[in-house]
Design an enzyme around this catalytic site. Structure first.
Site, PDB file in Angstrom:
ATOM      1  N   SER A 145       0.820  -1.215   0.000  1.00  0.00           N
ATOM      2  CA  SER A 145       0.000   0.000   0.000  1.00  0.00           C
ATOM      3  C   SER A 145       0.854   1.266   0.000  1.00  0.00           C
ATOM      4  CB  SER A 145      -0.919   0.018   1.217  1.00  0.00           C
ATOM      5  OG  SER A 145      -1.847  -1.050   1.167  1.00  0.00           O
TER       6      SER A 145
ATOM      7  N   GLU B  50      -1.800 -15.096   2.179  1.00  0.00           N
ATOM      8  CA  GLU B  50      -2.125 -14.313   3.372  1.00  0.00           C
ATOM      9  C   GLU B  50      -3.549 -14.588   3.837  1.00  0.00           C
ATOM     10  OE1 GLU B  50      -2.320  -9.652   4.895  1.00  0.00           O
ATOM     11  OE2 GLU B  50      -2.252 -10.093   2.752  1.00  0.00           O
TER      12      GLU B  50
END
Length: 382
Positions: free
Chosen positions: A125, A240
């Site tokens: 991000s 994840e």
């Protein structure tokens, strides 16, 4: 002796009592604290390849089959044993390198992950690229045998403890945004990297801003091909979201007390509505754990594909509800994140509750997960 009996006996004989039940799982590396029992448990497991039992022995694993791995997870859960090591190296980067890495990358990085020697963080991000991650602007320019990296990442979990980072960078600014991205690995311990922790409402700073000012990544640590990092990045996110790390920890990684213990320790024990909510959360959690196991058993690899978004979405909501239940059961004792009127466990649970509000955003927002489920799992039209 059967494999199940053998692995259960080994786990029960070697895991210290303090590494069982609710509590923190160490991330390894050179900067994060670890107590003596945690270090002992990690070293014992690493010596047997049991930190990453489904990896090949040459990469630090035990070479377990998928069925053996699932049996080990079940026994850890039944014994209340926490994983010897957690973090993005074990749960995210390692499985991704097994699929996309070169043999040299695997031999250099995987054994160190298996031994808990390196804490990894994730450079995805950016301030202007959250859910629209492919719009990222951090640049990497090739100069001889390395890349020079400039830019900024945000919400970098554990960057203040990290030794290395796996990072998405733009290597072709003229290509369509999904096609000009590369996936590179590089050390956090260099002059071109600086980290600034972000203090949250919970009082903790698990996230950081991370800045790159002519940071260096060796070209040998480019994973897959240049400008093809988006494919690697998406697969890593499936690892994840699979929830396998929580299964390996017996679903017992939260700081605090089990819900039934809370129900008998505080005044909430007389509230039938809270008891009903507690039972529903426990049943739903067990149902999701069983579904995760079944999905892994049925998958061709050790991690399913787009179905992992179901685990991420449902698991985030379950965890948030669990935190709400904990606070409700504590009554007025659930309102203190500091102060001598509250115990350390009560402090921890209140802070966990505050931090848990981000669960529906971290790791991919719930809205993004619903889109993936609709398109990739259910096959619905755009």
């Amino acid at each position: 002796m059967s494999f199940r009996a053998e692995i259960r006996d080994w786990l029960d004989s070697n895991c210290p009592a303090s590494c069982r039940g609710p509590g923190e799982v160490p991330g390894g590396g050179t900067k994060a604290p670890m107590n003596d029992d945690q270090r002992l448990w990690l070293d014992r497991c690493a010596a047997e390849g049991l930190t990453v039992p489904n990896w090949d022995t040459k990469y630090g694993g035990a070479g377990f089959s998928k069925d053996q791995w699932v049996v080990m997870l079940e026994e850890m859960r039944d014994l209340g044993i926490r994983s010897p090591v957690s973090g993005m190296g074990v749960s995210m980067l390692g499985p991704t390198l097994l699929e996309f890495g070169t043999e040299d990358q695997k031999l250099r990085h995987l054994p160190r992950i298996a031994r808990g020697e390196v804490w990894w963080c994730q450079g995805y991000s950016e301030p202007g690229s959250g859910s629209d991650l492919a719009s990222l602007q951090t640049r990497a320019e090739q100069q001889g045998d390395h890349y020079v990296i400039n830019g900024q990442k945000i919400w970098t979990s554990g960057a203040n403890f990290a030794d290395w980072i796996f990072c998405l960078v733009r290597t072709n600014p003229d290509a369509p945004k999904h096609e000009g991205i590369s996936f590179v690995l590089f050390s956090m311990n260099q002059p071109g990297v600086s980290v600034r922790p972000i203090r949250l409402i919970s009082g903790a700073s698990p996230f950081c801003e991370t800045f790159f000012d002519n940071a260096i990544a060796d070209r040998d640590d480019l994973v897959s091909n240049e400008n093809e990092g988006w494919t690697v990045a998406k697969r890593l996110l499936q690892h994840e979201r699979s929830g396998m790390l929580s299964l390996a920890s017996g679903g017992n990684r939260e700081v605090g007390i089990d819900l039934p213990d809370l129900a008998t320790s505080y005044a909430s024990q007389s509230d039938p509505a809270l008891h009903q909510r507690m039972l529903k959360n426990l049943i739903d959690t067990e149902s999701m754990n069983l579904t995760q196991r079944r999905t892994v058993e049925e998958s061709e690899g050790n991690t399913p594909g787009p179905a992992t978004s179901i685990f991420k979405y449902y698991g985030a909501n379950l965890a948030k509800e669990r935190s709400e239940l904990q606070i409700a059961m504590l009554g007025t004792q659930g309102l203190g994140e500091s102060g001598k009127e509250f115990s350390p466990v009560e402090h921890a649970m209140t802070r966990t509750w505050l931090a848990g509000k981000a669960r529906s955003i971290a790791g991919g927002s719930n809205e993004v997960q619903l889109n993936i489920i609709a398109k990739r799992v259910l096959g619905l039209p755009d």
